[in-house]
Design an enzyme around this catalytic site. Structure first.
Site, PDB file in Angstrom:
ATOM      1  N   THR A  51       0.854  -1.179   0.000  1.00  0.00           N
ATOM      2  CA  THR A  51       0.000   0.000   0.000  1.00  0.00           C
ATOM      3  C   THR A  51       0.891   1.230   0.000  1.00  0.00           C
ATOM      4  O   THR A  51       2.053   1.164   0.400  1.00  0.00           O
ATOM      5  CB  THR A  51      -0.913   0.022   1.258  1.00  0.00           C
ATOM      6  OG1 THR A  51      -1.763   1.151   1.198  1.00  0.00           O
ATOM      7  CG2 THR A  51      -0.112   0.103   2.546  1.00  0.00           C
TER       8      THR A  51
ATOM      9  N   GLY B 179      -1.988   5.688   6.451  1.00  0.00           N
ATOM     10  CA  GLY B 179      -2.967   5.366   7.490  1.00  0.00           C
ATOM     11  C   GLY B 179      -3.076   3.857   7.668  1.00  0.00           C
ATOM     12  O   GLY B 179      -3.123   3.339   8.785  1.00  0.00           O
ATOM     13  N   LYS B 180      -3.123   3.145   6.533  1.00  0.00           N
ATOM     14  CA  LYS B 180      -3.227   1.685   6.590  1.00  0.00           C
ATOM     15  C   LYS B 180      -1.973   1.090   7.234  1.00  0.00           C
ATOM     16  O   LYS B 180      -2.049   0.180   8.042  1.00  0.00           O
ATOM     17  CB  LYS B 180      -3.416   1.142   5.166  1.00  0.00           C
ATOM     18  CG  LYS B 180      -3.953  -0.260   5.140  1.00  0.00           C
ATOM     19  CD  LYS B 180      -4.404  -0.674   3.760  1.00  0.00           C
ATOM     20  CE  LYS B 180      -5.901  -0.695   3.633  1.00  0.00           C
ATOM     21  NZ  LYS B 180      -6.373  -1.308   2.390  1.00  0.00           N
TER      22      LYS B 180
ATOM     23  N   ASP C 215      -7.618  -6.761   0.940  1.00  0.00           N
ATOM     24  CA  ASP C 215      -8.706  -6.233   0.120  1.00  0.00           C
ATOM     25  C   ASP C 215      -9.996  -6.454   0.902  1.00  0.00           C
ATOM     26  O   ASP C 215     -10.156  -7.482   1.562  1.00  0.00           O
ATOM     27  CB  ASP C 215      -8.774  -6.946  -1.234  1.00  0.00           C
ATOM     28  CG  ASP C 215      -9.571  -6.122  -2.239  1.00  0.00           C
ATOM     29  OD1 ASP C 215      -9.329  -4.906  -2.341  1.00  0.00           O
ATOM     30  OD2 ASP C 215     -10.460  -6.685  -2.908  1.00  0.00           O
TER      31      ASP C 215
ATOM     32  N   GLY D 269     -17.209   4.926   5.069  1.00  0.00           N
ATOM     33  CA  GLY D 269     -17.810   4.102   4.019  1.00  0.00           C
ATOM     34  C   GLY D 269     -19.264   3.739   4.291  1.00  0.00           C
ATOM     35  O   GLY D 269     -20.106   4.603   4.577  1.00  0.00           O
ATOM     36  N   TYR D 270     -19.562   2.449   4.246  1.00  0.00           N
ATOM     37  CA  TYR D 270     -20.935   1.960   4.371  1.00  0.00           C
ATOM     38  C   TYR D 270     -21.378   1.780   5.832  1.00  0.00           C
ATOM     39  O   TYR D 270     -22.477   1.273   6.078  1.00  0.00           O
ATOM     40  CB  TYR D 270     -21.077   0.620   3.622  1.00  0.00           C
ATOM     41  CG  TYR D 270     -20.824   0.737   2.132  1.00  0.00           C
ATOM     42  CD1 TYR D 270     -21.842   1.104   1.258  1.00  0.00           C
ATOM     43  CD2 TYR D 270     -19.551   0.511   1.599  1.00  0.00           C
ATOM     44  CE1 TYR D 270     -21.610   1.228  -0.105  1.00  0.00           C
ATOM     45  CE2 TYR D 270     -19.298   0.640   0.242  1.00  0.00           C
ATOM     46  CZ  TYR D 270     -20.337   0.991  -0.608  1.00  0.00           C
ATOM     47  OH  TYR D 270     -20.100   1.116  -1.952  1.00  0.00           O
TER      48      TYR D 270
ATOM     49  N   HIS E 126     -14.248  -7.109  10.496  1.00  0.00           N
ATOM     50  CA  HIS E 126     -13.692  -8.056   9.529  1.00  0.00           C
ATOM     51  C   HIS E 126     -12.169  -7.903   9.444  1.00  0.00           C
ATOM     52  O   HIS E 126     -11.445  -8.879   9.389  1.00  0.00           O
ATOM     53  CB  HIS E 126     -14.342  -7.819   8.162  1.00  0.00           C
ATOM     54  CG  HIS E 126     -14.431  -6.381   7.755  1.00  0.00           C
ATOM     55  ND1 HIS E 126     -14.943  -5.399   8.579  1.00  0.00           N
ATOM     56  CD2 HIS E 126     -14.038  -5.722   6.626  1.00  0.00           C
ATOM     57  CE1 HIS E 126     -14.884  -4.225   7.979  1.00  0.00           C
ATOM     58  NE2 HIS E 126     -14.335  -4.396   6.795  1.00  0.00           N
ATOM     59  N   ARG E 127     -11.684  -6.648   9.495  1.00  0.00           N
ATOM     60  CA  ARG E 127     -10.231  -6.423   9.436  1.00  0.00           C
ATOM     61  C   ARG E 127      -9.548  -6.980  10.686  1.00  0.00           C
ATOM     62  O   ARG E 127      -8.493  -7.598  10.607  1.00  0.00           O
ATOM     63  CB  ARG E 127      -9.933  -4.928   9.330  1.00  0.00           C
ATOM     64  CG  ARG E 127      -9.456  -4.495   7.953  1.00  0.00           C
ATOM     65  CD  ARG E 127      -9.142  -3.007   7.916  1.00  0.00           C
ATOM     66  NE  ARG E 127     -10.270  -2.228   8.378  1.00  0.00           N
ATOM     67  CZ  ARG E 127     -11.338  -1.985   7.615  1.00  0.00           C
ATOM     68  NH1 ARG E 127     -11.379  -2.421   6.382  1.00  0.00           N
ATOM     69  NH2 ARG E 127     -12.354  -1.299   8.092  1.00  0.00           N
TER      70      ARG E 127
HETATM   71  P1  IMP Z   1     -10.107  -1.227   0.733  1.00  0.00           P
HETATM   72  O1  IMP Z   1      -9.922  -2.576   1.315  1.00  0.00           O
HETATM   73  O2  IMP Z   1      -9.349  -0.183   1.485  1.00  0.00           O
HETATM   74  O3  IMP Z   1      -9.884  -1.217  -0.737  1.00  0.00           O
HETATM   75  O4  IMP Z   1     -11.651  -0.845   0.969  1.00  0.00           O
HETATM   76  C1  IMP Z   1     -12.668  -1.247   0.110  1.00  0.00           C
HETATM   77  C2  IMP Z   1     -13.964  -0.524   0.339  1.00  0.00           C
HETATM   78  O5  IMP Z   1     -14.844  -1.370   1.067  1.00  0.00           O
HETATM   79  C3  IMP Z   1     -13.909   0.753   1.152  1.00  0.00           C
HETATM   80  O6  IMP Z   1     -13.582   1.853   0.339  1.00  0.00           O
HETATM   81  C4  IMP Z   1     -15.356   0.826   1.652  1.00  0.00           C
HETATM   82  O7  IMP Z   1     -16.199   1.267   0.632  1.00  0.00           O
HETATM   83  C5  IMP Z   1     -15.681  -0.629   1.918  1.00  0.00           C
HETATM   84  N1  IMP Z   1     -15.358  -0.986   3.301  1.00  0.00           N
HETATM   85  C6  IMP Z   1     -14.376  -1.855   3.699  1.00  0.00           C
HETATM   86  N2  IMP Z   1     -14.346  -1.956   5.049  1.00  0.00           N
HETATM   87  C7  IMP Z   1     -15.321  -1.128   5.495  1.00  0.00           C
HETATM   88  C8  IMP Z   1     -15.752  -0.782   6.818  1.00  0.00           C
HETATM   89  O8  IMP Z   1     -15.227  -1.237   7.857  1.00  0.00           O
HETATM   90  N3  IMP Z   1     -16.758   0.103   6.895  1.00  0.00           N
HETATM   91  C9  IMP Z   1     -17.356   0.652   5.791  1.00  0.00           C
HETATM   92  N4  IMP Z   1     -16.993   0.382   4.550  1.00  0.00           N
HETATM   93  C10 IMP Z   1     -15.960  -0.514   4.396  1.00  0.00           C
END
Ligand code: IMP
Length: 210
Positions: free
Chosen positions: A7, A11-12, A70, A154-155, A181-182
């Site tokens: 990445t 932040g990540k 992902d 996000g959502y 989930h993370r």
């Molecule tokens: P990425 O893994 O950073 O590419 O995230 C993928 C996308 O999934 C994010 O931009 C959000 O739209 C959604 N997403 C992933 N994890 C979350 C969460 O914990 N809350 C809300 N949306 C999430």
């Protein structure tokens, strides 16, 4: 042991440093070992996308361990959408207000009344000798009828957790980071890394999904 996280997002990197704290490894981002752009995320699953990012880091830094994740929102009644396209759903540059509006509209028009949904996170890990692993974490819930809460991102405002009686955006962020989930995928990767660091405990199955 050096571990490269695929990445360029600081932040990540900080989040993963905290989650993997205590393990005898140095965590770097791709920006620390190469300035190359990230590959297009054109896989067909979370695991494929995590693996293609981790393979990219492995190619650039072959002497180190490589890791990538992902994640996204999977809605049963929408055949898994937005899924791997979660951040690009309703257009890459659209706000989450718009994305959530589109999700609600699609759900209202869906043939199934189910509102079951889950957040999914897949982390891929690659050893310097090329062995690959993927682990998955899930947070199971439902799509709420209207957005609630201002935490998270996000959502989160429409991700309803029936057993808790709140949306993910109403949760204390520290609590969300324990049940998400993370967090679950991270606990599995931590376990796996611990095994790696113990010379006698190397896993036998390189491609296993824990
Ligand atoms: P990425 O893994 O950073 O590419 O995230 C993928 C996308 O999934 C994010 O931009 C959000 O739209 C959604 N997403 C992933 N994890 C979350 C969460 O914990 N809350 C809300 N949306 C999430």
């Amino acid at each position: 042991m050096r571990l490269i996280l695929a990445t360029h997002n600081e932040g990540k990197l900080r989040e993963y440093r905290a989650l993997l704290a205590g393990l005898p490894l140095e965590l770097f981002s791709l920006a620390d070992c190469a300035s190359a752009a990230m590959p297009a995320e054109d896989g067909t699953s979370f695991a494929e996308n995590a693996l293609l990012k981790a393979r990219h880091a492995h190619r650039l830094c072959p002497d180190d361990w490589a890791m990538a994740d992902d994640s996204g929102l999977v809605v049963d009644a929408l055949d898994g959408r937005p899924g791997i396209h979660s951040s690009r759903y309703a257009g890459e540059l659209s706000s989450y207000e718009v994305k959530i509006g589109q999700l609600q509209a699609e759900l209202a028009a869906a043939s199934s009344p189910s509102r079951a949904a889950r957040f999914v996170c897949v982390i891929a890990l690659i050893a310097p000798d090329g062995r690959e692993w993927t682990v998955e974490g899930r947070l199971v819930g439902e799509i709420g009828h209207s957005p609630r809460g201002s935490e998270g991102f996000g959502y989160d405002p429409i991700f309803w957790l029936p057993r808790i009686g709140m949306t993910a955006a109403e949760l204390d962020p520290v609590y969300k980071n324990r049940i998400s989930h993370r967090a679950k995928a991270n606990r599995k990767i931590r376990q796996l890394l611990n095994q790696m660091l113990d010379e006698n405990g190397l896993p036998q199955s390189p491609d296993s999904v824990l």
